[in-house]
Design an enzyme around this catalytic site. Sequence first.
Site, PDB file in Angstrom:
ATOM      1  N   GLY A  12      45.446  44.367  51.088  1.00 22.98           N
ATOM      2  CA  GLY A  12      44.276  43.038  51.144  1.00 22.98           C
ATOM      3  C   GLY A  12      45.011  41.956  51.690  1.00 22.98           C
ATOM      4  N   ARG A  84      41.088  60.910  62.576  1.00 23.36           N
ATOM      5  CA  ARG A  84      39.783  61.234  62.952  1.00 23.36           C
ATOM      6  C   ARG A  84      39.965  62.349  64.034  1.00 23.36           C
ATOM      7  NH1 ARG A  84      34.917  59.698  62.331  1.00 23.36           N
ATOM      8  NH2 ARG A  84      35.324  58.293  61.155  1.00 23.36           N
ATOM      9  N   GLY A 116      51.466  44.044  48.616  1.00 21.01           N
ATOM     10  CA  GLY A 116      51.311  44.260  47.219  1.00 21.01           C
ATOM     11  C   GLY A 116      52.002  45.531  46.590  1.00 21.01           C
ATOM     12  N   ASP A 117      51.568  45.909  45.421  1.00 14.98           N
ATOM     13  CA  ASP A 117      52.194  47.144  44.951  1.00 14.98           C
ATOM     14  C   ASP A 117      52.035  48.369  45.813  1.00 14.98           C
ATOM     15  OD1 ASP A 117      49.586  47.323  44.240  1.00 14.98           O
ATOM     16  OD2 ASP A 117      49.822  48.531  42.514  1.00 14.98           O
ATOM     17  N   THR A 139      49.999  38.941  46.686  1.00 14.61           N
ATOM     18  CA  THR A 139      48.570  39.464  46.362  1.00 14.61           C
ATOM     19  C   THR A 139      48.099  38.430  45.330  1.00 14.61           C
ATOM     20  OG1 THR A 139      47.484  40.889  44.855  1.00 14.61           O
ATOM     21  CG2 THR A 139      49.853  40.884  44.381  1.00 14.61           C
ATOM     22  N   ASP A 141      46.286  38.924  42.996  1.00 11.41           N
ATOM     23  CA  ASP A 141      46.286  39.201  41.648  1.00 11.41           C
ATOM     24  C   ASP A 141      47.650  38.953  40.866  1.00 11.41           C
ATOM     25  OD1 ASP A 141      44.222  40.440  42.502  1.00 11.41           O
ATOM     26  OD2 ASP A 141      45.051  42.756  42.869  1.00 11.41           O
ATOM     27  N   ASP A 143      50.309  40.287  40.214  1.00 11.26           N
ATOM     28  CA  ASP A 143      50.660  41.648  39.016  1.00 11.26           C
ATOM     29  C   ASP A 143      51.567  42.168  39.556  1.00 11.26           C
ATOM     30  OD1 ASP A 143      49.597  42.802  41.451  1.00 11.26           O
ATOM     31  OD2 ASP A 143      47.982  43.823  40.216  1.00 11.26           O
ATOM     32  N   GLY A 184      41.433  40.276  40.620  1.00  8.17           N
ATOM     33  CA  GLY A 184      42.670  40.509  39.860  1.00  8.17           C
ATOM     34  C   GLY A 184      42.859  41.968  39.441  1.00  8.17           C
ATOM     35  N   ARG A 185      41.881  42.936  39.952  1.00  5.15           N
ATOM     36  CA  ARG A 185      41.973  44.383  39.781  1.00  5.15           C
ATOM     37  C   ARG A 185      42.499  44.576  38.328  1.00  5.15           C
ATOM     38  NH1 ARG A 185      42.165  47.608  44.282  1.00  5.15           N
ATOM     39  NH2 ARG A 185      43.345  46.546  45.689  1.00  5.15           N
ATOM     40  N   HIS A 285      35.468  37.705  47.757  1.00  7.97           N
ATOM     41  CA  HIS A 285      36.414  37.592  48.869  1.00  7.97           C
ATOM     42  C   HIS A 285      36.841  36.236  49.257  1.00  7.97           C
ATOM     43  CE1 HIS A 285      35.947  41.965  49.190  1.00  7.97           C
ATOM     44  NE2 HIS A 285      37.225  41.809  49.540  1.00  7.97           N
ATOM     45  N   ARG A 288      39.942  35.026  48.463  1.00  8.33           N
ATOM     46  CA  ARG A 288      41.104  35.561  49.098  1.00  8.33           C
ATOM     47  C   ARG A 288      41.182  34.701  50.626  1.00  8.33           C
ATOM     48  NH1 ARG A 288      41.107  41.960  48.927  1.00  8.33           N
ATOM     49  NH2 ARG A 288      40.883  41.644  51.221  1.00  8.33           N
TER      50      ARG A 288
HETATM   51  O1  F6P Z   1      44.520  43.192  45.346  1.00 12.09           O
HETATM   52  C1  F6P Z   1      43.776  42.201  46.010  1.00 12.09           C
HETATM   53  C2  F6P Z   1      42.102  42.434  45.871  1.00 12.09           C
HETATM   54  O2  F6P Z   1      41.381  41.147  46.231  1.00 12.09           O
HETATM   55  C3  F6P Z   1      41.748  42.791  44.187  1.00 12.09           C
HETATM   56  O3  F6P Z   1      41.550  41.562  43.473  1.00 12.09           O
HETATM   57  C4  F6P Z   1      40.443  43.380  44.322  1.00 12.09           C
HETATM   58  O4  F6P Z   1      40.217  44.086  43.493  1.00 12.09           O
HETATM   59  C5  F6P Z   1      40.549  44.123  45.845  1.00 12.09           C
HETATM   60  O5  F6P Z   1      41.825  43.586  46.292  1.00 12.09           O
HETATM   61  C6  F6P Z   1      39.468  44.114  46.809  1.00 12.09           C
HETATM   62  O6  F6P Z   1      39.751  44.964  47.917  1.00 12.09           O
HETATM   63  P1  F6P Z   1      38.953  45.013  49.029  1.00 12.09           P
HETATM   64  O7  F6P Z   1      39.125  43.749  49.872  1.00 12.09           O
HETATM   65  O8  F6P Z   1      39.365  46.459  49.582  1.00 12.09           O
HETATM   66  O9  F6P Z   1      37.346  44.990  48.495  1.00 12.09           O
END
Ligand code: F6P
Length: 361
Positions: A12, A84, A116-117, A139, A141, A143, A184-185, A285, A288
């Site tokens: 992300g 695909r 991230g992880d 990230t 998060d 984390d 924050g997952r 979002h 983000r």
């Molecule tokens: O890991 C970052 C994050 O924004 C999390 O906080 C959230 O759960 C996830 O990504 C959302 O992912 P997507 O952008 O795929 O909806």
Amino acid sequence: MAKRIGILTGGGDCPGLNAVIRAVVRHAHGTYGWDTVGIRYGFEGLYEEDHIDLDPHNTANLLIRGGTVLGSSNRANPFAYPLRLPDGRVEVHNVSETCLRNLEKLDLEGLIVVGGDGTQSFASRFLELGAKIVGVPKTIDNDLEATEYTIGFQTAIEVVTEALDRLHTTAESHDRIMICEVMGRYAGWIALTAGLAGGADVVLIPEIEYDVKRVVKSFHKRHSRGVSYSVVVIAEGAKPSGGKLAVEESGDATRQEKLGGAGHRLADEIRQLTDYEVRVTVLGHLQRGGTPCAYDREMATRFGVKAVDLVSAGKFGHVTALESGRVVTKPIELAVKKLKLIDPNGGLVAAARATGIELGG
Ligand code: F6P
């Protein structure tokens, strides 16, 4: 021909990715005389051979720009990649060998993987296969066990804090319970840090299962003091005691599950026990997107510079990390093995409790 270094951004997006790209390009070019290749859409670009040349001119003014000019993907797991077929069907394949071959063709001094992880765990598997990779943790998060700070986190905190300030005034005008669901997952860093900064009355995090009766009791207590509104922050990964994660979309081999619904579930639980008016805001979002705050620009620059130095020193298999205010390096395994969670007995939780925030458990 000048030596070359590569960079990709995976998973992300978050504010500060472009600032890392800019720092890498400037330091590689200015200090080492290296060119930089930007691989597009994370590991997808490695498989599809989709890359662009980056230089100080085409990366100028990136410091303040949100997102990533390289693009990112959270479906680009090279070890379980959705392909695909000509008949439209999608099949999951391990395309790591092709990625590795394409990486060798690029003939890089090293590849900087900003992620991230999830992204760092793919990087770690490529390292085992012989790739020359260093990592930069990002990230919202925050984390990753390897580091005290991941790029993007502080900007997310600023966004949530501003939202809480705004929710306070409308909560007060209407005598409402305002629930704000944040990302924050599986970790509560965004919820608790912004909850402290934004003066939330209740903060519910994944690390502490909540008892809704406790939460409601805290509303009654406020009402008995003549305060007839409350602001609640709930992390998307928070669970009621003995309950389950609120999942919006389940995951599969190619992508992680998507959390969502914790805020509305809590609203229903509160409505069953009280007749308070409850409203839910899901920030999603917004946390983000947009321009990185000053701290994320600073950390992105420091991590980007350190990552180039790591490549120059041949110190592959490490990620940049923040430790007691210093930028250090840590083995990449520390960024992928286990998540950094809030310690329910630690200082952040203690500060929340000491200032009267109800944590639900
Ligand atoms: O890991 C970052 C994050 O924004 C999390 O906080 C959230 O759960 C996830 O990504 C959302 O992912 P997507 O952008 O795929 O909806």
